[in-house]
Design an enzyme around this catalytic site. Structure first.
Site, PDB file in Angstrom:
ATOM      1  N   HIS A 269       0.850  -1.188   0.000  1.00 52.78           N
ATOM      2  CA  HIS A 269       0.000   0.000   0.000  1.00 52.78           C
ATOM      3  C   HIS A 269       0.887   1.241   0.000  1.00 52.78           C
ATOM      4  O   HIS A 269       1.939   1.243   0.615  1.00 52.78           O
ATOM      5  CB  HIS A 269      -0.919   0.013   1.233  1.00 52.78           C
ATOM      6  N   ASP A 320      -8.028  -5.326  -0.385  1.00 54.82           N
ATOM      7  CA  ASP A 320      -8.502  -6.208  -1.450  1.00 54.82           C
ATOM      8  C   ASP A 320      -8.225  -7.683  -1.171  1.00 54.82           C
ATOM      9  O   ASP A 320      -8.879  -8.553  -1.739  1.00 54.82           O
ATOM     10  CB  ASP A 320      -7.843  -5.830  -2.783  1.00 54.82           C
TER      11      ASP A 320
HETATM   12  N1  COA Z   1       4.088  -7.765  -4.327  1.00 53.03           N
HETATM   13  C1  COA Z   1       5.428  -7.793  -4.361  1.00 53.03           C
HETATM   14  N2  COA Z   1       6.204  -6.716  -4.174  1.00 53.03           N
HETATM   15  C2  COA Z   1       5.589  -5.549  -3.944  1.00 53.03           C
HETATM   16  C3  COA Z   1       4.189  -5.451  -3.883  1.00 53.03           C
HETATM   17  C4  COA Z   1       3.445  -6.609  -4.080  1.00 53.03           C
HETATM   18  N3  COA Z   1       2.104  -6.586  -4.049  1.00 53.03           N
HETATM   19  N4  COA Z   1       3.848  -4.187  -3.623  1.00 53.03           N
HETATM   20  C5  COA Z   1       4.991  -3.488  -3.538  1.00 53.03           C
HETATM   21  N5  COA Z   1       6.043  -4.330  -3.731  1.00 53.03           N
HETATM   22  C6  COA Z   1       7.454  -3.966  -3.704  1.00 53.03           C
HETATM   23  C7  COA Z   1       7.869  -3.372  -5.028  1.00 53.03           C
HETATM   24  O1  COA Z   1       8.329  -4.351  -5.925  1.00 53.03           O
HETATM   25  C8  COA Z   1       8.918  -2.405  -4.605  1.00 53.03           C
HETATM   26  O2  COA Z   1      10.105  -3.133  -4.360  1.00 53.03           O
HETATM   27  P1  COA Z   1      11.532  -2.558  -4.848  1.00 53.03           P
HETATM   28  O3  COA Z   1      11.680  -1.263  -4.091  1.00 53.03           O
HETATM   29  O4  COA Z   1      12.471  -3.634  -4.454  1.00 53.03           O
HETATM   30  O5  COA Z   1      11.378  -2.347  -6.315  1.00 53.03           O
HETATM   31  C9  COA Z   1       8.448  -1.884  -3.253  1.00 53.03           C
HETATM   32  O6  COA Z   1       7.613  -2.913  -2.743  1.00 53.03           O
HETATM   33  C10 COA Z   1       7.666  -0.591  -3.347  1.00 53.03           C
HETATM   34  O7  COA Z   1       6.663  -0.716  -4.340  1.00 53.03           O
HETATM   35  P2  COA Z   1       6.055   0.483  -5.152  1.00 53.03           P
HETATM   36  O8  COA Z   1       5.395  -0.023  -6.381  1.00 53.03           O
HETATM   37  O9  COA Z   1       7.075   1.567  -5.318  1.00 53.03           O
HETATM   38  O10 COA Z   1       4.989   0.998  -4.119  1.00 53.03           O
HETATM   39  P3  COA Z   1       3.798   1.936  -4.496  1.00 53.03           P
HETATM   40  O11 COA Z   1       3.488   2.687  -3.278  1.00 53.03           O
HETATM   41  O12 COA Z   1       4.054   2.701  -5.732  1.00 53.03           O
HETATM   42  O13 COA Z   1       2.634   0.900  -4.866  1.00 53.03           O
HETATM   43  C11 COA Z   1       0.822  -0.527  -4.778  1.00 53.03           C
HETATM   44  C12 COA Z   1       1.569   0.592  -4.067  1.00 53.03           C
HETATM   45  C13 COA Z   1      -0.494  -0.770  -4.049  1.00 53.03           C
HETATM   46  C14 COA Z   1       0.495  -0.092  -6.218  1.00 53.03           C
HETATM   47  C15 COA Z   1       1.688  -1.819  -4.792  1.00 53.03           C
HETATM   48  O14 COA Z   1       1.926  -2.224  -3.463  1.00 53.03           O
HETATM   49  C16 COA Z   1       1.072  -2.931  -5.612  1.00 53.03           C
HETATM   50  O15 COA Z   1       1.298  -2.999  -6.817  1.00 53.03           O
HETATM   51  N6  COA Z   1       0.293  -3.844  -4.953  1.00 53.03           N
HETATM   52  C17 COA Z   1      -0.404  -4.888  -5.668  1.00 53.03           C
HETATM   53  C18 COA Z   1      -1.707  -4.365  -6.254  1.00 53.03           C
HETATM   54  C19 COA Z   1      -2.742  -4.127  -5.192  1.00 53.03           C
HETATM   55  O16 COA Z   1      -2.964  -4.941  -4.320  1.00 53.03           O
HETATM   56  N7  COA Z   1      -3.408  -2.981  -5.304  1.00 53.03           N
HETATM   57  C20 COA Z   1      -4.477  -2.604  -4.378  1.00 53.03           C
HETATM   58  C21 COA Z   1      -4.062  -1.461  -3.525  1.00 53.03           C
HETATM   59  S1  COA Z   1      -5.227  -1.141  -2.244  1.00 53.03           S
END
Ligand code: COA
Length: 384
Positions: A269, A320
């Site tokens: 998140h 979710d």
């Molecule tokens: N599975 C595996 N790794 C994850 C992850 C996940 N669901 N969510 C984040 N990470 C990792 C990323 O790979 C990244 O690692 P790195 O720094 O080694 O590259 C780190 O955590 C930070 O991720 P980032 O994408 O920069 O965080 P964000 O704040 O931009 O993204 C989300 C937030 C929600 C988009 C992201 O956690 C995600 O894609 N989750 C899955 C989709 C989801 O469940 N969405 C519903 C949100 S309520």
């Protein structure tokens, strides 16, 4: 100021994905990502999920206070009276292809609804409130209609004797829910009703900050919610659980995702650094519904996945993740999970739209230009 100085200032302020950049002052919702706290208008959402109805929470988010008995009766009556879709909208929806993506269908149907709303061009706060009530009452009807039509069944008339959540499940599944199912639906809707400036709410606020109308804001929000990094994650979680199928497969499946550098849907998140308080509530309900109505393996597999992801990555489940098995055990079709999310978040979107209108300033950020400069125009036949 030279253009380089201006660019340097922008570069200094830039945060990819607007992470931690405040873009509104709001009275609606507080997210404390460090202490795993979510608060609607001063009330802890965990308490609201345990004690309130969705209708009370909608009233709270829109009017800023919990309704008293008289207000509650008036408000629930409004929601019941506004459930039916205008005949023209129903006619438009019947022309949608049976295989239409439900989020595309919902987005299109809401767009169509705007043309048949008696208040469509009225931007007064009373009219905006009426439209918010109408949208919240009609989205469940719309989702029920879409589901019935694509499965070759006649849409059901709403049941005025049932509350919002129970009627919703009835119109969607054709069965009147038992009390535990009704409560599960109610609290799932409560938990997703608002979440500060998430991507879809921000999209809604950006849209109406141009003084465009509430329907345009909601259509923008639905389009934004659809993506798998936002609301689309709930459907993907359930698809993953079905693919894994057995508890003993979970660890190798998740480790396989990590080996391929793939994300586990329903985890991580932008704001919560630890547990998402909504996931904690839904985890309990995933277990209870699994045991009572479908199959407790979904909850057991989810818990095993949670253990692996926290151990390997230190990332926690978001709303979710456990909501997926809750919705599945309520008999909701997989590709309707994200529309169901929209039917809850409509309250937050419209609350934020009202707040934006009340003290509007056009939302218009900047981009840092990083392209070529000083090029000279060449006639078309001289270009390579
Ligand atoms: N599975 C595996 N790794 C994850 C992850 C996940 N669901 N969510 C984040 N990470 C990792 C990323 O790979 C990244 O690692 P790195 O720094 O080694 O590259 C780190 O955590 C930070 O991720 P980032 O994408 O920069 O965080 P964000 O704040 O931009 O993204 C989300 C937030 C929600 C988009 C992201 O956690 C995600 O894609 N989750 C899955 C989709 C989801 O469940 N969405 C519903 C949100 S309520």
């Amino acid at each position: 100021m030279s253009s380089q100085v201006e660019k340097d200032i922008l570069i200094e302020q830039f945060k990819a994905g607007l992470e931690d950049i405040p873009a509104a002052v709001s009275d609606i919702c507080f997210v404390d990502g460090i202490n795993s706290l979510l608060v609607y208008r001063g009330y802890d959402v965990t308490e609201l999920a345990a004690k309130a109805t969705f209708e009370e929470v909608a009233y709270l988010l829109w009017f800023g206070k919990l309704p008293n008995k008289r207000e509650y009766e008036w408000f629930t009556r409004q929601l019941i009276q506004e459930r039916e879709l205008p005949a023209h909208v129903l006619a438009i929806v019947t022309m949608f292809p049976g295989k239409a993506n439900p989020m595309a269908a919902l987005r299109t149907a809401i767009s169509a609804m705007s043309m048949y709303d008696p208040d469509s061009s009225d931007q007064s706060s009373d009219a905006i409130m009426r439209k918010a009530i109408r949208l919240t009452a009609r989205i469940p009807t719309m989702i029920g209609v879409l589901e019935r039509l694509r499965t070759g069944q006649q849409p059901l008339a709403s049941r005025p004797d049932l509350g919002h959540a129970a009627n919703y499940l009835y119109m969607l599944t054709g069965r009147e829910p038992e009390e535990m199912q009704n409560r599960a639906m109610d609290l799932s809707l409560i938990l997703q009703a608002d979440h500060e400036l998430n991507a879809s709410t921000f999209a809604a606020r950006v849209t109406v900050s141009t003084l465009s109308d509430i329907y345009a804001g909601v259509v923008s929000a639905i389009g934004t919610l659809a993506g798998p990094l936002h609301g689309g994650a709930n459907e993907q979680v359930m698809r993953m659980l079905i693919e894994i199928d057995k508890l003993e497969n979970t660890e190798s499946y998740i480790k396989g995702l990590f080996a391929q550098k793939k994300r586990v849907m329903g985890f991580g998140h932008r704001v919560y650094k630890g547990a998402d308080p909504r996931a904690l509530v839904l985890k309990k309900w995933s277990q209870m519904l699994g045991e009572g109505y479908c199959n407790s393996k979904w909850w057991a597999m989810s818990e095993a996945i949670e253990e692996v992801v926290i151990k390997e990555k230190g990332i926690y489940p978001n709303v979710d993740f456990y909501n997926a098995s809750v919705l599945y055990c309520l008999g909701i079709p997989l590709d309707m999970f994200t529309p169901v999310f929209a039917s809850s978040r409509i309250v937050g979107w419209t609350a934020h739209i009202m707040e934006q209108f009340a003290d509007n300033r056009l939302i218009r950020p900047r981009a840092i230009y990083n392209g070529p400069e000083g090029l000279e125009y060449a006639p078309i036949d001289e270009r390579s």
